[in-house]
Design an enzyme around this catalytic site. Structure first.
Site, mmCIF file in Angstrom:
data_model
loop_
_atom_site.group_PDB
_atom_site.id
_atom_site.type_symbol
_atom_site.label_atom_id
_atom_site.label_comp_id
_atom_site.label_asym_id
_atom_site.label_seq_id
_atom_site.Cartn_x
_atom_site.Cartn_y
_atom_site.Cartn_z
ATOM 1 N N ASP A 7 49.115 68.049 40.782
ATOM 2 C CA ASP A 7 49.701 66.744 41.123
ATOM 3 C C ASP A 7 50.807 66.448 40.117
ATOM 4 O O ASP A 7 50.887 67.079 39.057
ATOM 5 C CB ASP A 7 48.620 65.641 41.066
ATOM 6 C CG ASP A 7 49.184 64.265 41.426
ATOM 7 O OD1 ASP A 7 49.956 64.162 42.395
ATOM 8 O OD2 ASP A 7 48.868 63.284 40.716
ATOM 9 N N CYS A 70 48.791 65.975 46.095
ATOM 10 C CA CYS A 70 49.881 65.012 45.953
ATOM 11 C C CYS A 70 50.565 64.899 47.309
ATOM 12 O O CYS A 70 51.068 65.901 47.837
ATOM 13 C CB CYS A 70 50.857 65.552 44.901
ATOM 14 S SG CYS A 70 52.337 64.569 44.676
ATOM 15 N N CYS A 181 48.766 57.998 48.683
ATOM 16 C CA CYS A 181 49.187 58.562 47.395
ATOM 17 C C CYS A 181 47.914 58.707 46.568
ATOM 18 O O CYS A 181 47.115 57.758 46.488
ATOM 19 C CB CYS A 181 50.154 57.612 46.692
ATOM 20 S SG CYS A 181 50.497 58.061 44.966
ATOM 21 N N THR A 182 47.736 59.868 45.967
ATOM 22 C CA THR A 182 46.469 60.101 45.262
ATOM 23 C C THR A 182 46.319 59.203 44.030
ATOM 24 O O THR A 182 45.206 58.917 43.599
ATOM 25 C CB THR A 182 46.315 61.588 44.886
ATOM 26 O OG1 THR A 182 47.511 62.036 44.223
ATOM 27 C CG2 THR A 182 46.083 62.433 46.120
#
Ligand code: DGL
Length: 253
Positions: A7, A70, A181-182
């Site tokens: 990410d 991501c 969105c992580t």
């Protein structure tokens, strides 16, 4: 199996957290591109360069599968990555728009993501494929990436920001909110707090980990002993402690 999880920063830890629950015996290498976070506000070509460097690094470390944890990186580079790293299975992320639309009854769906994810054709193609009734709206909450990177989850910081970004939005019309969105997973309690009770908040992590599980179990039988995790900041081995405080937080998100 050695699995690389990548990410721009600490957002992908939410995917790692989920993956370790489902596949506790695998070995993980977690790559946070700390030197270049956030991705969501940078030019596409610049981000692509960072992503290719990260994936090459994880490949060179012997990873046998990769999770691009991501949404932004997936939007801008997943097809090119798969064309380039042809021998490496690569799993990406996608905002959970489809399950949100399918589960929704007479209410709208709001997708929250980074600026880049919401600009990319991949997102708009996904919405036009599943949103037959025109019920999906979207909004960038880019600042949440910075708040989480500096471990600022204070209500005094986050709630006023959310209220300001959502000031023009009729919160009551949304049945489902999608965390695209992580990094936003850490803010699930804050987001729940500003939306009316009963609003369902979805993310794409379980779907991504399910793909990973199918891949790993197809590859060979379950690994025999507890797996280990190594953490990297932009290619440099990093102490676990800085990451573990985020993983602890995820138990409450
Ligand atoms: N965690 C990211 C995502 O899922 C990217 C955040 C950023 O670097 O802007 O989109």
């Amino acid at each position: 199996m050695k699995i690389g999880v990548f990410d721009s920063g600490i957002g992908g830890l939410s995917v790692l957290h989920e993956a370790r629950k489902v596949l506790p015996n695998e070995h993980y290498l977690y790559y946070a591109d700390t030197s270049h976070v956030p991705y969501g506000t940078k030019p596409k070509d610049e981000i692509r360069g960072y992503i290719f460097a990260a994936i090459s690094f994880l490949r060179d470390q012997g990873c046998e599968a990769l999770v691009v944890a991501c949404n932004t990186a997936t939007s801008v580079a997943i097809d090119d990555l798969r064309r380039t790293f042809t021998t490496l299975p690569i799993i990406g992320m996608e905002p959970a728009v489809k399950p949100a639309v399918q589960a929704n009854h007479h209410q709208r769906v709001l997708v929250l993501a980074t600026e880049m994810t919401l600009k990319e054709p991949k997102f708009h193609n996904l919405v036009s494929k599943v949103d037959n009734e025109g019920i999906v709206d979207y909004l960038s909450l880019q600042e949440l990436v910075l708040f989480s990177e500096r471990f600022d989850f204070a209500e005094a910081t986050v709630i006023p920001y959310l209220r300001a970004r959502l000031a023009q939005v009729n919160l009551a019309c949304y049945g489902h909110v999608v965390l695209g969105c992580t990094h936003f997973i850490y803010f699930r309690p804050h987001i729940q707090q500003v939306f009316p009770a009963g609003t369902v908040i979805l993310d794409g992590n379980a779907g991504t980990v399910q793909h990973l599980r199918n891949l790993v179990t197809g590859f060979r039988p379950e690994a025999p002993a507890a797996g280990q995790v190594q953490f990297f900041h932009s290619g440099v081995l990093a102490p676990a402690a800085g990451f573990e405080r985020y993983l602890d937080l995820l138990d409450r998100c």
